[in-house]
Design an enzyme around this catalytic site. Structure first.
Site, PDB file in Angstrom:
ATOM      1  N   GLY A 240      -2.311  -1.791  -4.026  1.00  0.00           N
ATOM      2  CA  GLY A 240      -1.354  -1.114  -3.251  1.00  0.00           C
ATOM      3  C   GLY A 240      -1.741  -0.194  -1.992  1.00  0.00           C
ATOM      4  NE  ARG A 241      -6.986   2.710  -4.831  1.00  0.00           N
ATOM      5  CZ  ARG A 241      -6.349   2.329  -6.167  1.00  0.00           C
ATOM      6  NH1 ARG A 241      -5.166   2.069  -6.630  1.00  0.00           N
ATOM      7  NH2 ARG A 241      -7.544   1.853  -6.953  1.00  0.00           N
TER       8      ARG A 241
ATOM      9  CD  GLU B 112      -3.176   5.007  -7.021  1.00  0.00           C
ATOM     10  OE1 GLU B 112      -3.126   3.899  -6.116  1.00  0.00           O
ATOM     11  OE2 GLU B 112      -2.040   5.414  -7.487  1.00  0.00           O
TER      12      GLU B 112
ATOM     13  CE  LYS C 159      -0.732  -5.977  -6.364  1.00  0.00           C
ATOM     14  NZ  LYS C 159      -2.089  -5.522  -6.518  1.00  0.00           N
TER      15      LYS C 159
ATOM     16  CG  HIS D  54      -3.145  29.493  14.141  1.00  0.00           C
ATOM     17  ND1 HIS D  54      -3.336  30.552  14.670  1.00  0.00           N
ATOM     18  CD2 HIS D  54      -3.378  28.516  15.127  1.00  0.00           C
ATOM     19  CE1 HIS D  54      -3.797  30.493  15.987  1.00  0.00           C
ATOM     20  NE2 HIS D  54      -3.838  29.035  16.336  1.00  0.00           N
TER      21      HIS D  54
ATOM     22  CE  LYS E 154       3.045   3.827 -12.793  1.00  0.00           C
ATOM     23  NZ  LYS E 154       2.488   2.408 -12.515  1.00  0.00           N
TER      24      LYS E 154
ATOM     25  CD  GLU F  88       8.363   6.544 -10.029  1.00  0.00           C
ATOM     26  OE1 GLU F  88       8.309   5.388 -10.208  1.00  0.00           O
ATOM     27  OE2 GLU F  88       7.516   7.380 -10.054  1.00  0.00           O
TER      28      GLU F  88
HETATM   29  O1  F6P Z   1       0.822   4.808  -8.691  1.00  0.00           O
HETATM   30  C1  F6P Z   1       0.546   3.687  -9.214  1.00  0.00           C
HETATM   31  C2  F6P Z   1       0.784   2.497  -8.159  1.00  0.00           C
HETATM   32  O2  F6P Z   1       0.558   1.336  -8.903  1.00  0.00           O
HETATM   33  C3  F6P Z   1      -0.030   2.741  -6.981  1.00  0.00           C
HETATM   34  O3  F6P Z   1      -1.177   1.957  -7.194  1.00  0.00           O
HETATM   35  C4  F6P Z   1       0.981   1.557  -6.029  1.00  0.00           C
HETATM   36  O4  F6P Z   1       0.534   2.027  -4.781  1.00  0.00           O
HETATM   37  C5  F6P Z   1       2.327   2.172  -6.415  1.00  0.00           C
HETATM   38  O5  F6P Z   1       2.294   2.475  -7.766  1.00  0.00           O
HETATM   39  C6  F6P Z   1       3.776   1.428  -6.105  1.00  0.00           C
HETATM   40  O6  F6P Z   1       3.275   0.146  -6.732  1.00  0.00           O
HETATM   41  P1  F6P Z   1       4.416  -1.017  -6.258  1.00  0.00           P
HETATM   42  O7  F6P Z   1       4.020  -1.449  -4.972  1.00  0.00           O
HETATM   43  O8  F6P Z   1       4.091  -2.158  -7.408  1.00  0.00           O
HETATM   44  O9  F6P Z   1       5.781  -0.535  -6.477  1.00  0.00           O
END
Ligand code: F6P
Length: 544
Positions: free
Chosen positions: A268-269, A354, A207, A385, A505, A213
């Site tokens: 995002g979620r 979240e 987003k 199990h 972060k 990452e």
């Molecule tokens: O973990 C924080 C967060 O902002 C989430 O809410 C989001 O889904 C994820 O990082 C990834 O964010 P982006 O889509 O901006 O890379």
């Protein structure tokens, strides 16, 4: 004047009412009301919810609904659908419901109807997905795309991977779909080790397009591709982006003609049904993707309009409040009796925790009640199990959601009956248990009886759906989205921000800089606590 949740009349009445309920056994509740199993049910959008095996009476339900009303749930639902900026700490509208609105509806964000934009992106996704699926979209060296690799994390990964796994039955089987999320190089290495770069398309989902990452993995993907193909122009054919940040996308080298946009009013979620679902659309085809959106929409309409005591997301949200805040339950287990839903609990973890893992109210005060439970689970019957022992006989109360389907997608002899027999048996055993007398009557030696008896009175919801389809997946996800929303409204928190991830972060960025400079500055310059300093030094000294 701000009304504090725990001072609301319905809350106080629930506290009192809890005293009369807490020792009441489900055995008694069912004995007193032989129709209970038909009475405490609700059905909408193809989902049948049996919540009769919960520790509640009609009075509990009445009070919980009263609580929802006192907390202004109706007004908050209206505010969300109206496009008000209900994500107050980020001053944003919350309009994932617009992602699945039919083209003729109008939904305004800051006075602008967003539905046409949503459909314009859907149409572009459709065109692109069709080209990839049909083999018209070729790689740089003229080869057909056979592998889709989604790179993203959090909502830009969990939704796509869950939906792909859930709908795999409907997916193109001559293409492979992979998902890289973790910054751990192993994730990248394992996802790419056996695929041909000439036949691979990376979808970089972020987003913000600033997530460390994802950018690290996207960089690695570009290097991997260029190493093998040796021509920078290959990026154009092998990378597309899904983002709200065109500037960063083009900075990375992806042509914005190959970018699919979404908007800051999609969290995002809550984004698996936006362009973030591009991999899902390529896998299952645009028609199935739209069927999934229709499922979401059907549940949205139900949530928006149904009276609270027949409203599935509201009922599930209120039950979560009942156990979390009155029975002091710390967790909720989600147990899908459907192998394709194996990633559903992981998806719900982000959605729930979240969203509602907060301790500050909308008014900036510290809450004096618990908020989100921990969500966890595994598909049945594997969980049986493994950890069900604790649910049956442990000391903690763990409300469970059981999810089952009437029709199997892969019939195999009578195995689906066996699967469903297990689901029904578990909810029965959890509710009714087995008394000491019953165990004794079986001839069990006295000393063994306490070990073999089951208290029961363990609450469960059962969600029964006809068949797992794109449409029903949409209804299920929307059900949980709105249940989470309902809980957030009761707790008076912002379910749509996630400031809690920021500190870690920022510290990681600082430590990364320190690790890079360790050789020149040594450990003496570290200014953390003695534990963190020692760990960093030890790691630096030992790393290869
Ligand atoms: O973990 C924080 C967060 O902002 C989430 O809410 C989001 O889904 C994820 O990082 C990834 O964010 P982006 O889509 O901006 O890379």
């Amino acid at each position: 004047m701000i009304q504090i949740l725990t001072e609301r009349p319905a809350w106080k009445a629930l506290e009192e009412h809890y005293q009369t309920i807490k020792d009441l056994h489900l055995r008694q509740l069912f004995a007193d009301d032989p129709d209970r199993g038909g009475r405490f049910t609700a059905e909408a959008a193809g989902i049948y919810l049996d919540y009769s095996k919960n520790r509640l009476t009609a009075e509990t339900l009445r009070l919980l609904v009263q609580l929802a009303e006192e907390c202004g749930l109706r007004e908050r639902i209206d505010a969300m659908f109206r496009g008000d900026r209900i994500n107050s700490t980020e001053q944003r509208a919350v309009l994932h419901i617009a992602l699945r609105a039919p083209g003729h509806e109008q939904i305004l964000a800051d006075g602008v109807d967003v539905v046409p934009e949503v459909h314009a992106v859907l149409d572009r996704m459709t065109g692109f997905a069709d080209q990839v699926r049909s083999g018209q979209w070729l790689g740089h060296t003229g080869k057909r795309i056979r592998n889709i690799v989604n790179i993203g994390i959090g909502g830009s990964d969990l939704g796509p991977v869950m939906a792909y796994e859930a709908l795999r039955h409907y997916s193109l089987r001559d293409m492979s779909f992979r998902f890289i999320s973790n910054v751990d190089g192993t994730d990248f290495a394992e996802a790419t080790r056996d695929i041909d770069p000439h036949e691979t398309l990376f979808i970089i989902c972020s987003k913000t397009f600033t997530t460390t990452e994802t950018l690290a993995n996207a960089d690695a993907a570009r290097r991997w591709m260029l190493d093998k193909i040796g021509d920078f122009r290959a990026v154009r054919k092998h990378f597309v982006a899904v983002s709200t940040n065109a500037g960063e996308v083009s900075e990375f080298g992806i042509d914005t003609a190959n970018m699919f946009g979404f908007w800051d009013w999609v969290g995002g979620r809550y984004s698996m049904d936006s362009a973030i679902g591009l991999s899902t659309m390529i896998a299952i085809g645009p028609q199935n993707f739209r069927a999934m959106l229709a499922g979401f929409h059907e549940m949205d309409a139900h949530f928006q309009k149904a009276p609270f005591d027949q409203n599935l997301p509201v009922l599930m949200g209120l039950l979560a409040i009942w156990y979390n805040n009155f029975f002091d339950a710390q967790t909720i287990a989600v147990l899908p009796y459907e192998q394709y839903l194996k990633r559903f609990p992981a998806y719900l973890q982000q959605l729930t925790m979240e969203s509602n893992g907060k301790s500050t109210t909308l008014d900036g005060a510290r809450v004096d009640y618990h908020t989100s439970p921990v969500v966890w689970g595994e598909p049945g019957t594997n969980g049986q199990h493994s950890f069900y022992q604790l649910i049956h006989q442990g000391t903690r109360l763990i409300p469970c959601d059981f999810i089952g389907f009437c029709e199997p997608l892969n019939p195999l002899g009578s195995q689906h009956d066996l699967l469903m027999a297990n689901l029904f048996a578990q909810t029965e055993a959890l509710a009714f248990g087995k008394t000491l007398d019953e165990v004794k009557a079986e001839g069990t030696p006295g000393w063994l009886c306490p070990h073999r008896s089951f208290e029961g009175n363990r609450p469960t919801n059962t969600l029964l759906v006809e068949r797992l389809t794109p449409h029903t997946l949409g209804t299920l996800v929307a059900l949980y989205e709105h249940s989470v929303f309902t809980q957030g409204v009761i707790w008076n928190i912002d379910s749509f921000d996630q400031w809690g991830v920021e500190l870690g972060k920022a510290l990681a960025k600082r430590i990364m800089g320190e690790l890079e400079n360790m050789g020149s500055t040594g450990g003496d310059s570290l200014k953390h606590d003695s534990s963190t300093n020692t760990l960093i030094c030890r790691y630096s000294a030992k790393k290869t």
